[in-house]
Scaffold this motif. Structure first.
Motif, mmCIF file in Angstrom:
data_model
loop_
_atom_site.group_PDB
_atom_site.id
_atom_site.type_symbol
_atom_site.label_atom_id
_atom_site.label_comp_id
_atom_site.label_asym_id
_atom_site.label_seq_id
_atom_site.Cartn_x
_atom_site.Cartn_y
_atom_site.Cartn_z
ATOM 1 N N SER A 115 77.315 56.468 129.260
ATOM 2 C CA SER A 115 77.109 58.036 129.805
ATOM 3 C C SER A 115 78.171 59.027 129.545
ATOM 4 O O SER A 115 77.858 60.117 129.664
ATOM 5 C CB SER A 115 76.989 57.613 131.339
ATOM 6 O OG SER A 115 78.039 56.954 131.993
ATOM 7 N N ASN A 116 79.405 58.739 129.488
ATOM 8 C CA ASN A 116 80.425 59.536 129.387
ATOM 9 C C ASN A 116 80.765 60.084 128.080
ATOM 10 O O ASN A 116 81.446 60.922 127.823
ATOM 11 C CB ASN A 116 81.654 58.929 129.919
ATOM 12 C CG ASN A 116 81.590 58.918 131.765
ATOM 13 O OD1 ASN A 116 81.095 60.052 132.147
ATOM 14 N ND2 ASN A 116 82.272 57.825 132.212
ATOM 15 N N GLY A 117 80.247 58.930 126.989
ATOM 16 C CA GLY A 117 80.699 59.302 125.675
ATOM 17 C C GLY A 117 79.584 59.755 124.780
ATOM 18 O O GLY A 117 79.395 61.038 124.471
ATOM 19 N N LEU A 118 78.436 58.725 124.512
ATOM 20 C CA LEU A 118 77.493 59.019 123.567
ATOM 21 C C LEU A 118 76.654 59.939 123.803
ATOM 22 O O LEU A 118 76.400 60.967 123.184
ATOM 23 C CB LEU A 118 77.008 57.520 123.367
ATOM 24 C CG LEU A 118 75.696 57.701 122.351
ATOM 25 C CD1 LEU A 118 76.240 58.058 121.040
ATOM 26 C CD2 LEU A 118 74.811 56.397 122.447
ATOM 27 N N GLY A 148 80.530 65.854 113.212
ATOM 28 C CA GLY A 148 80.515 65.333 114.385
ATOM 29 C C GLY A 148 80.633 63.922 114.312
ATOM 30 O O GLY A 148 81.492 63.070 115.454
ATOM 31 N N VAL A 149 79.894 63.060 113.566
ATOM 32 C CA VAL A 149 79.987 61.706 113.418
ATOM 33 C C VAL A 149 81.194 61.201 113.317
ATOM 34 O O VAL A 149 81.771 60.294 113.679
ATOM 35 C CB VAL A 149 78.928 61.325 112.414
ATOM 36 C CG1 VAL A 149 79.046 59.679 112.462
ATOM 37 C CG2 VAL A 149 77.429 61.479 113.102
ATOM 38 N N GLY A 165 73.036 55.375 117.651
ATOM 39 C CA GLY A 165 72.926 56.796 117.390
ATOM 40 C C GLY A 165 72.426 57.213 115.900
ATOM 41 O O GLY A 165 71.973 58.236 115.625
ATOM 42 N N LEU A 166 73.062 56.269 114.920
ATOM 43 C CA LEU A 166 72.897 57.014 113.586
ATOM 44 C C LEU A 166 71.366 56.593 113.490
ATOM 45 O O LEU A 166 70.653 57.422 112.712
ATOM 46 C CB LEU A 166 73.815 56.135 112.659
ATOM 47 C CG LEU A 166 75.255 56.879 112.677
ATOM 48 C CD1 LEU A 166 76.173 55.749 111.913
ATOM 49 C CD2 LEU A 166 75.424 58.145 112.047
ATOM 50 N N ALA A 170 68.621 59.070 112.163
ATOM 51 C CA ALA A 170 67.808 58.886 110.830
ATOM 52 C C ALA A 170 66.367 58.982 110.889
ATOM 53 O O ALA A 170 65.711 59.532 110.185
ATOM 54 C CB ALA A 170 68.205 57.422 110.138
ATOM 55 N N VAL A 171 65.799 58.186 112.150
ATOM 56 C CA VAL A 171 64.401 58.280 112.531
ATOM 57 C C VAL A 171 63.977 59.732 112.549
ATOM 58 O O VAL A 171 62.838 60.036 112.078
ATOM 59 C CB VAL A 171 64.080 57.518 113.534
ATOM 60 C CG1 VAL A 171 62.437 57.849 113.982
ATOM 61 C CG2 VAL A 171 64.339 56.063 113.273
ATOM 62 N N GLY A 172 64.770 60.613 113.495
ATOM 63 C CA GLY A 172 64.522 62.073 113.587
ATOM 64 C C GLY A 172 64.417 62.806 112.391
ATOM 65 O O GLY A 172 63.696 63.744 112.221
#
Length: 305
Positions: A115-118, A148-149, A165-166, A170-172
């Motif tokens: 919640s604070n990072g990702l 960013g990554v 996240g990756l 990738a799906v998006g």
């Protein structure tokens, strides 16, 4: 630059003169900014990223005289016919690096929290990358994403969060590519698909001409200024395809030299990042180096299929 742009029949020297002007202005700016401690810019990180987003929105919704559509894309802010302009996505890269370096170094161990990072990282990356993506500018979106990554990873992000996240990204990205045929065609061409090398359809045309230029350069090249593909065959020969012109004129040895110079920049840049006295400086150097190197790799990868 003169070799690749001198084929313009209207003004062969326009681009090389403009590059020299930018070199002079850039050198002056270099001297000025060298005297300012990098920590000074930290206090303006939020201001910079807010300004970047405002400019990106303006370029999308601005009137024709301020944001002209060129080849189906709106990427520049101009003032009518005046010979000055701003590409907000370029400023956005620097603003994003400055903001991320400040934000990640402030978070500390909390960067590993979901919640604070990702979540906040994903929101900021999505907002900035999304505004650039709908210009549309897929290449710059990939550069912003890579910056960013990389900075997020180096700051100590949780590996599982990174993998999740990756995969989601990738799906998006795949869905966005399939939704717009021209994006899918560009990706296929980037991967070396030359099944349609015709100019009219153009899916593999750019790649074919680039490979012809690079291949015909041989080991030592045709000689500086002697490229043939730049005479109407290579699209955007002085920008997107400039490495192809260099490869045809200077050969495999010249191409290898160019890549070696970029590797040297990467080594020096990441060395600066490792030796920085604080987390902010380390992440700032990481972001800037990644920006230069990934953008170069993307360009060289595109023209070499």
């Amino acid at each position: 630059v003169f070799s690749s742009s001198g084929v313009n029949p209207d003004d062969p020297t326009y681009l090389v003169i403009r590059n020299v002007q930018m070199l002079v202005l850039g050198s002056i700016a270099l001297v000025v900014f060298m005297s300012v401690p990098y920590t000074f810019w930290r206090r303006y990180s939020v201001h910079a990223v807010v300004l970047a987003m405002a400019l990106l929105i303006l370029v999308l919704i601005g009137p024709e005289w301020l944001s002209e559509e060129v080849k189906g894309a709106k990427r520049w802010l101009t003032l009518g016919d005046l010979p000055i302009g701003l590409q907000p996505s370029e400023f956005a890269k620097l603003a994003f690096i400055l903001y991320l370096a400040d934000w990640c170094s402030t978070k500390g161990e909390k960067i590993r929290d979901f919640s604070n990072g990702l979540v906040p990282f994903g929101i900021m990356l999505g907002l900035l990358g999304g505004l650039v993506f709908i210009e549309p500018d897929m290449g710059t979106t990939l550069v912003i994403f890579s910056i960013g990554v990389t900075v997020y990873f180096v700051s100590g992000a949780a590996i599982l969060h990174m993998i999740g996240g990756l995969l989601l990204a990738a799906v998006g990205f795949s869905l966005a590519a399939v939704a717009a045929p021209y994006r899918l065609q560009r990706l296929l061409a980037f991967g070396g698909d030359v099944t349609d090398p015709t100019y009219a359809l153009g899916i593999g045309y750019h790649t074919v001409q680039s490979l012809l230029a690079l291949g015909s350069g041989g080991i030592t090249g045709m000689g500086l200024g002697v490229s043939r593909q730049k005479f109407g065959w290579l699209p955007e020969q002085s920008t997107d395809a400039i490495f192809s012109v260099w490869g045809q004129e200077m050969g495999f040895i010249g191409a290898l030299l160019m890549i070696t110079l970029f590797v040297a920049v990467a080594w020096r840049g990441y060395r600066v990042a490792r030796r920085a006295p604080d987390g902010f400086g380390s992440l700032l150097a990481t972001g800037v180096t990644t920006w230069i190197i990934f953008q170069s790799m993307l360009n060289i990868g595109a023209v070499s299929g």
